[in-house]
Motif scaffolding. Structure first.
Motif, PDB file in Angstrom:
ATOM      1  N   ASN A  28       0.789  -1.264  -0.070  1.00  0.00           N
ATOM      2  CA  ASN A  28       0.016   0.002   0.003  1.00  0.00           C
ATOM      3  C   ASN A  28       0.740   1.408  -0.010  1.00  0.00           C
ATOM      4  O   ASN A  28       0.413   2.349  -0.083  1.00  0.00           O
ATOM      5  N   ASP A  60     -10.681  -8.354   5.229  1.00  0.00           N
ATOM      6  CA  ASP A  60     -10.314  -8.223   3.748  1.00  0.00           C
ATOM      7  C   ASP A  60      -9.062  -8.627   3.344  1.00  0.00           C
ATOM      8  O   ASP A  60      -8.151  -8.490   3.929  1.00  0.00           O
ATOM      9  N   THR A  61      -8.885  -9.670   2.371  1.00  0.00           N
ATOM     10  CA  THR A  61      -7.725 -10.177   2.073  1.00  0.00           C
ATOM     11  C   THR A  61      -6.746  -9.425   1.525  1.00  0.00           C
ATOM     12  O   THR A  61      -5.349  -9.636   1.604  1.00  0.00           O
ATOM     13  N   ARG A  62      -7.160  -8.210   1.141  1.00  0.00           N
ATOM     14  CA  ARG A  62      -6.011  -7.118   0.518  1.00  0.00           C
ATOM     15  C   ARG A  62      -4.930  -6.767   1.688  1.00  0.00           C
ATOM     16  O   ARG A  62      -4.175  -6.347   1.402  1.00  0.00           O
ATOM     17  N   GLU A  65      -1.941  -8.768   1.597  1.00  0.00           N
ATOM     18  CA  GLU A  65      -1.226  -8.851   0.179  1.00  0.00           C
ATOM     19  C   GLU A  65       0.285  -8.416   0.654  1.00  0.00           C
ATOM     20  O   GLU A  65       0.636  -7.575   1.600  1.00  0.00           O
ATOM     21  N   ASN A  90       1.942  -5.175   4.714  1.00  0.00           N
ATOM     22  CA  ASN A  90       1.065  -3.886   4.904  1.00  0.00           C
ATOM     23  C   ASN A  90       1.416  -3.615   6.377  1.00  0.00           C
ATOM     24  O   ASN A  90       1.504  -4.596   7.262  1.00  0.00           O
ATOM     25  N   TYR A  93      -1.264  -5.143   8.762  1.00  0.00           N
ATOM     26  CA  TYR A  93      -1.258  -6.419   8.909  1.00  0.00           C
ATOM     27  C   TYR A  93      -0.138  -6.743   9.892  1.00  0.00           C
ATOM     28  O   TYR A  93      -0.271  -7.640  10.925  1.00  0.00           O
TER      29      TYR A  93
END
Length: 122
Positions: A28, A60-62, A65, A90, A93
């Motif tokens: 991101n 959300d799986t994003r 990432e 991220n 995360y």
């Protein structure tokens, strides 16, 4: 039981403050320093997101990432063996992982044998 208690804003903030501000940015494009500077604006949203993830067990799986980057071990790498792979995750995360680790750290002595604890601090 500690594992079932809601995640507090202070718990999330303490985990966040333990992060290195200038770690490599994730997919991101943000480093922890961004959230640190704007914590007064973003802190409630970040905390609510992390708390919701721990409460519901879904996200959300994003968020998970990652970018895999190869760091060369030598000047002119010719194979993958000449590079170190690292994953750029991220910030949110990584923050969720830090909160989880801080909770699990309370139970490490009960779930890991003393003979298997070489990678646990202390």
């Amino acid at each position: 039981m500690v594992l079932l208690e809601p995640t507090s804003k202070m718990e999330v903030h303490q985990a966040f403050m333990s992060m290195n501000s200038y770690k490599a940015l994730g997919p991101n494009g943000f480093q922890p320093i961004f959230l640190n500077i704007y914590w007064e604006i973003t802190g409630d949203d970040v905390w609510q997101f992390v708390a919701r993830v721990f409460q519901s067990g879904t996200f959300d799986t994003r968020v998970v990432e990652a970018l895999m980057v190869l760091i060369p071990k030598e000047d002119s790498p010719t194979t993958f063996k000449h590079s170190w792979p690292i994953n750029l995750l991220n910030v949110v995360y990584r923050l969720m992982l830090k909160v989880l680790v801080s909770i699990l750290r309370l139970f490490l002595n009960d779930i890991i044998s003393p003979h298997k604890s070489s990678f646990i601090s202390g």
